[in-house]
Enzyme design. Structure first.
Site, mmCIF file in Angstrom:
data_model
loop_
_atom_site.group_PDB
_atom_site.id
_atom_site.type_symbol
_atom_site.label_atom_id
_atom_site.label_comp_id
_atom_site.label_asym_id
_atom_site.label_seq_id
_atom_site.Cartn_x
_atom_site.Cartn_y
_atom_site.Cartn_z
ATOM 1 N N ARG A 131 32.921 21.775 41.183
ATOM 2 C CA ARG A 131 32.653 22.432 39.890
ATOM 3 C C ARG A 131 32.897 21.454 38.727
ATOM 4 O O ARG A 131 33.897 20.750 38.672
ATOM 5 C CB ARG A 131 33.582 23.634 39.737
ATOM 6 C CG ARG A 131 33.387 24.434 38.450
ATOM 7 C CD ARG A 131 34.418 24.102 37.397
ATOM 8 N NE ARG A 131 34.374 25.079 36.292
ATOM 9 C CZ ARG A 131 35.055 24.938 35.166
ATOM 10 N NH1 ARG A 131 35.832 23.900 34.973
ATOM 11 N NH2 ARG A 131 34.961 25.859 34.228
ATOM 12 N N VAL A 132 31.947 21.414 37.818
ATOM 13 C CA VAL A 132 32.108 20.662 36.582
ATOM 14 C C VAL A 132 32.077 21.675 35.446
ATOM 15 O O VAL A 132 31.182 22.533 35.401
ATOM 16 C CB VAL A 132 30.975 19.624 36.408
ATOM 17 C CG1 VAL A 132 31.050 18.955 35.045
ATOM 18 C CG2 VAL A 132 31.051 18.571 37.517
ATOM 19 N N GLY A 133 33.039 21.605 34.550
ATOM 20 C CA GLY A 133 33.104 22.567 33.452
ATOM 21 C C GLY A 133 32.316 22.112 32.242
ATOM 22 O O GLY A 133 31.427 21.251 32.331
ATOM 23 N N ASP A 134 32.670 22.671 31.106
ATOM 24 C CA ASP A 134 31.954 22.328 29.875
ATOM 25 C C ASP A 134 32.453 21.018 29.259
ATOM 26 O O ASP A 134 31.783 20.439 28.391
ATOM 27 C CB ASP A 134 32.080 23.459 28.842
ATOM 28 C CG ASP A 134 33.523 23.802 28.514
ATOM 29 O OD1 ASP A 134 34.419 23.466 29.318
ATOM 30 O OD2 ASP A 134 33.772 24.405 27.458
ATOM 31 N N THR B 155 41.712 22.593 27.469
ATOM 32 C CA THR B 155 41.070 21.286 27.321
ATOM 33 C C THR B 155 41.618 20.653 26.065
ATOM 34 O O THR B 155 41.844 21.353 25.087
ATOM 35 C CB THR B 155 39.547 21.469 27.114
ATOM 36 O OG1 THR B 155 38.980 22.026 28.297
ATOM 37 C CG2 THR B 155 38.843 20.166 26.797
ATOM 38 N N ASP C 289 36.586 29.407 28.621
ATOM 39 C CA ASP C 289 35.875 29.600 29.875
ATOM 40 C C ASP C 289 34.582 28.785 29.868
ATOM 41 O O ASP C 289 33.524 29.246 29.448
ATOM 42 C CB ASP C 289 35.582 31.095 30.050
ATOM 43 C CG ASP C 289 34.887 31.379 31.371
ATOM 44 O OD1 ASP C 289 34.493 30.424 32.076
ATOM 45 O OD2 ASP C 289 34.730 32.565 31.706
ATOM 46 N N GLY C 290 34.717 27.558 30.375
ATOM 47 C CA GLY C 290 33.609 26.612 30.288
ATOM 48 C C GLY C 290 32.365 27.057 31.006
ATOM 49 O O GLY C 290 31.251 26.733 30.597
HETATM 50 N N1 ASP Z 1 36.782 24.607 29.189
HETATM 51 C C1 ASP Z 1 37.529 24.103 30.296
HETATM 52 C C2 ASP Z 1 36.789 24.349 31.545
HETATM 53 O O1 ASP Z 1 36.271 25.434 31.733
HETATM 54 C C3 ASP Z 1 38.879 24.662 30.395
HETATM 55 C C4 ASP Z 1 39.482 25.124 29.110
HETATM 56 O O2 ASP Z 1 39.288 24.537 28.049
HETATM 57 O O3 ASP Z 1 40.187 26.124 29.094
HETATM 58 O O4 ASP Z 1 36.769 23.477 32.360
#
Ligand code: ASP
Length: 377
Positions: free
Chosen positions: A267-270, A239, A292-293
């Site tokens: 899916r929506v991440g962090d 990110t 790992d969001g």
């Molecule tokens: N945090 C992001 C997500 O999980 C991906 C990343 O930053 O590696 O969507």
């Protein structure tokens, strides 16, 4: 008058006394200004990873043009979206299970705690611009999916655009040919660790033994020796999280990402979750996160970093503490944060991978990249 009668040189001496003291005062103020400028290191731009062009663009905006922190973050993240930084920001990266690229982004204004964000955005390349539209033209915080796209298009962003590229479609077909490995399913039939779906919910008795969600073992086997799901690794997500302090001391933070490769559609991440991948408060500082969001958002690490600094922790301790809180529950997670306080003092912490973040502050002629080694267990 009386003073001059008693002491005839009073006026001359007083004026020169005053002059000397004014001069001393000016010198003192100058020295103070120099010390403050040196200590604050602001304006400053910080970004996750070696996203050097993005930092340069944001730094130019805030330092040369005297622009706002919010606009600098948007310019910086937009640059990464256009450059498809690391293949994990912008269009043409991280195809989901159906081969589609969708985008997550957020912008936070630390002056008034206003936030705009988009999740699972389709058909629009300018994710951080869409987030800014949410922040500036609605009273909402987060819009998602097709409706987020319709909103962004209605407010004038270019599109609809195809977010897939030849490379992303190729990556998707390689994944399909490998039996859809890795993936994010668990407790389903047919066994998701050996083949593609469609999957169904498995019976409770099966869940206890087969193909269960290995929440402590989501990482890439190359780094951790063993893994069952191997869905989250070094190569398949990143990110851009960026924080900026402008000349007026205003602080903003933002993110943009295409998430995690082979994610389940929807899916929506962090990235668009306030306090997870970014947070900013003019009174304290800011934070950006990557990793790992799905795991990290459960801990709101960036909110934690900023609140720890508010309580008096220095940026390095606050960053380490936020990572340690996640590591205690998920020893094999992969992730990183950077912390910056309102004076521009910054630090990073990570777990499971080597982390780099890029900085340009008022004292630097160019962007500098800082390398952070994972904490000892
Ligand atoms: N945090 C992001 C997500 O999980 C991906 C990343 O930053 O590696 O969507």
């Amino acid at each position: 008058m009386l003073a001059q009668m008693i002491y005839p040189h009073f006026h001359k001496d007083f004026v020169s006394y005053l002059g000397c003291n004014l001069f001393a005062l000016l010198l003192l103020l100058l020295a103070l200004a120099l010390i403050i400028q040196h200590e604050t290191h602001t304006p400053i731009v910080i970004s996750t990873w070696r996203f050097i062009e993005a930092v340069k663009v944001a730094a130019w905006h805030v330092m040369e043009e005297g622009g706002s922190a919010v606009d600098a973050v948007v310019h910086g993240c937009s640059t990464c979206e256009l450059l498809q930084c690391d293949g994990s920001v912008g269009y043409g990266g991280s195809p989901d299970e159906s081969g589609e690229t969708t985008l997550d982004a957020m912008i936070m204004d630390g002056t008034n705690m206003n936030v705009g964000a988009v999740g699972a955005l389709r058909s629009v390349k300018g994710a951080i611009e869409a987030a800014k539209l949410v922040m500036e033209h609605t009273e909402h915080t987060l819009l998602v999916g097709d409706q987020a796209s319709q909103f962004a298009l209605a407010l004038g962003l270019p599109g609809p655009a195809n977010l897939s590229t030849a490379e992303s479609l190729k990556a998707w077909s390689v994944w399909r040919e490998s039996g859809c490995q890795p993936n994010y399913w668990c407790n389903v039939v047919p066994d998701s660790s050996v083949g593609c779906g469609p999957y169904r919910v498995s019976h409770l008795s099966q869940r206890m033994t087969d193909n269960k969600c290995e929440i402590f073992d989501r990482t890439d086997s190359e780094q951790f020796g063993s893994s069952s799901s191997k869905a989250v690794g070094f190569q398949n997500h990143d990110t851009i999280s960026m924080a900026v302090i402008d000349k007026r001391g205003r602080i903003a933070a933002g993110t943009s990402t295409n998430g995690a490769s082979h994610k389940i559609p929807g899916r929506v991440g962090d990235g668009p979750i306030v306090g997870a991948a970014a947070y900013a408060d003019d009174d304290v500082g800011a934070c950006g996160a990557t990793g790992d969001g799905d795991v990290m958002m459960r801990f709101l690490p960036c909110y934690q970093v900023v609140e720890s600094m508010r309580q008096g922790m220095d940026p390095a301790s606050a960053a380490k503490d936020a990572i340690a809180r996640i590591r205690r529950k998920y020893p094999s997670f992969i992730g990183a944060v950077f912390a910056v306080n309102r004076l521009g003092v910054h630090a990073g912490a990570c777990h499971g991978w080597l982390f780099q973040y890029s900085v340009q502050d008022a004292t630097m002629n160019d962007v500098q990249v800082f390398t952070v080694h994972p904490d000892a267990q």
